[in-house]
Every structure is written in structure tokens, then in C-alpha cells.
Design a protein around this motif. Structure first.
Motif, PDB file in Angstrom:
ATOM      1  N   LEU A  23       3.260   5.894  -2.943  1.00 46.49           N
ATOM      2  CA  LEU A  23       4.434   6.624  -3.416  1.00 46.49           C
ATOM      3  C   LEU A  23       4.413   6.743  -4.930  1.00 46.49           C
ATOM      4  CD1 LEU A  23       7.170   7.929  -2.606  1.00 46.49           C
ATOM      5  CD2 LEU A  23       8.203   5.710  -3.095  1.00 46.49           C
ATOM      6  N   VAL A  24       4.074   5.661  -5.614  1.00 45.20           N
ATOM      7  CA  VAL A  24       4.048   5.662  -7.081  1.00 45.20           C
ATOM      8  C   VAL A  24       2.988   6.626  -7.603  1.00 45.20           C
ATOM      9  CG1 VAL A  24       3.491   4.228  -9.088  1.00 45.20           C
ATOM     10  CG2 VAL A  24       5.018   3.356  -7.327  1.00 45.20           C
ATOM     11  N   LEU A  25       1.853   6.673  -6.913  1.00 49.62           N
ATOM     12  CA  LEU A  25       0.764   7.550  -7.356  1.00 49.62           C
ATOM     13  C   LEU A  25       0.919   8.990  -6.880  1.00 49.62           C
ATOM     14  CD1 LEU A  25      -2.251   5.130  -6.844  1.00 49.62           C
ATOM     15  CD2 LEU A  25      -1.096   5.737  -8.983  1.00 49.62           C
ATOM     16  N   GLY A  26       1.995   9.286  -6.174  1.00 44.17           N
ATOM     17  CA  GLY A  26       2.253  10.652  -5.739  1.00 44.17           C
ATOM     18  C   GLY A  26       1.524  11.028  -4.468  1.00 44.17           C
ATOM     19  N   LYS A  54       0.831  -1.212   0.000  1.00 45.78           N
ATOM     20  CA  LYS A  54       0.000   0.000   0.000  1.00 45.78           C
ATOM     21  C   LYS A  54       0.865   1.262   0.000  1.00 45.78           C
ATOM     22  CE  LYS A  54      -4.146  -1.831   2.210  1.00 45.78           C
ATOM     23  NZ  LYS A  54      -4.993  -1.788   3.413  1.00 45.78           N
ATOM     24  N   MET A  55       1.917   1.245   0.819  1.00 48.06           N
ATOM     25  CA  MET A  55       2.789   2.428   0.877  1.00 48.06           C
ATOM     26  C   MET A  55       3.525   2.622  -0.440  1.00 48.06           C
ATOM     27  SD  MET A  55       4.247   2.442   4.745  1.00 48.06           S
ATOM     28  CE  MET A  55       4.886   4.098   4.641  1.00 48.06           C
ATOM     29  N   THR A  56       3.955   1.534  -1.069  1.00 51.81           N
ATOM     30  CA  THR A  56       4.621   1.634  -2.370  1.00 51.81           C
ATOM     31  C   THR A  56       3.668   2.199  -3.410  1.00 51.81           C
ATOM     32  OG1 THR A  56       6.032  -0.238  -1.811  1.00 51.81           O
ATOM     33  CG2 THR A  56       5.867   0.339  -4.131  1.00 51.81           C
ATOM     34  N   GLN A  57       2.428   1.726  -3.389  1.00 51.83           N
ATOM     35  CA  GLN A  57       1.421   2.214  -4.334  1.00 51.83           C
ATOM     36  C   GLN A  57       1.165   3.704  -4.126  1.00 51.83           C
ATOM     37  OE1 GLN A  57       0.468   0.235  -6.638  1.00 51.83           O
ATOM     38  NE2 GLN A  57      -1.135   1.400  -7.616  1.00 51.83           N
TER      39      GLN A  57
END
Length: 102
Positions: free
Chosen positions: A58-61, A53-56
């Protein structure tokens, strides 16, 4: 930055100890061990989901810091590696027991 205590490590609940004078039956011991393993696997799964979830985000800004994402990913990785090592040791112990002559 203060170092936080290890609050994740907690004693297994519902265990009967020899000190109290009551020994669990084999069924109770099996159930207690099974519940402990289930809780440990759920904890590893939660860490993996949190990292994803945290990676997602970060990727989505999203509003998340890179270092927080990296720390969550490392926690998930370490938990998974520790789980795999425990599994390997259990399998190795089982194989050793199977090889014992009766």
C-alpha cells in the motif's frame, strides 16, 4: 458479502483420545501439545508477515485496497492479542501450581 466459515480452526492432528480407548503417554501428550503450540505460533507469525507485506504494498502504491490492508492488520492484531492472553493465563496457572504446598 457472504460470511465465510471459520476454516482456520481445525482439530489437532495426531491426538489420541480417551474415547478410542487409548491414552497417550506423558511424552506423547507433551509432544502433541508442543506441536500444537508451534503451529499456533507459526499461524500468528504468518498473519503478522502478511499484514506487513500488504502494508508495504500500500505504501509503495501497489495494487491493494486499503480495506484489505486494514482487515489483515486487525487479524494480525487480534491473533497476537489472543496469543498474549493465553500466555498470561499459562504463566498465571504455572505460578499457582508453584505456590501449592507439597
Amino acid at each position: 458479502m457472504a460470511i465465510q466459515p471459520l476454516s482456520i480452526i481445525r482439530p489437532a492432528t495426531g491426538q489420541m483420545t480417551i474415547e478410542s480407548g487409548v491414552q497417550p503417554t506423558p511424552y506423547e501428550a507433551q509432544q502433541s501439545f508442543g506441536n500444537f503450540l508451534k503451529a499456533a505460533m507459526n499461524d500468528v507469525n504468518k498473519k503478522q508477515i502478511e499484514s506487513d507485506k500488504m502494508t508495504q504494498k500500500l505504501v509503495l502504491g501497489g495494487d491493494v485496497e486499503l480495506h484489505d490492508v486494514m482487515i489483515a492488520a486487525q487479524k494480525a492484531s487480534i491473533a497476537l492479542n489472543a496469543t498474549m492472553e493465553v500466555r498470561n493465563k499459562v504463566v498465571e496457572a504455572y505460578q499457582e501450581i508453584i505456590r501449592m504446598p507439597v
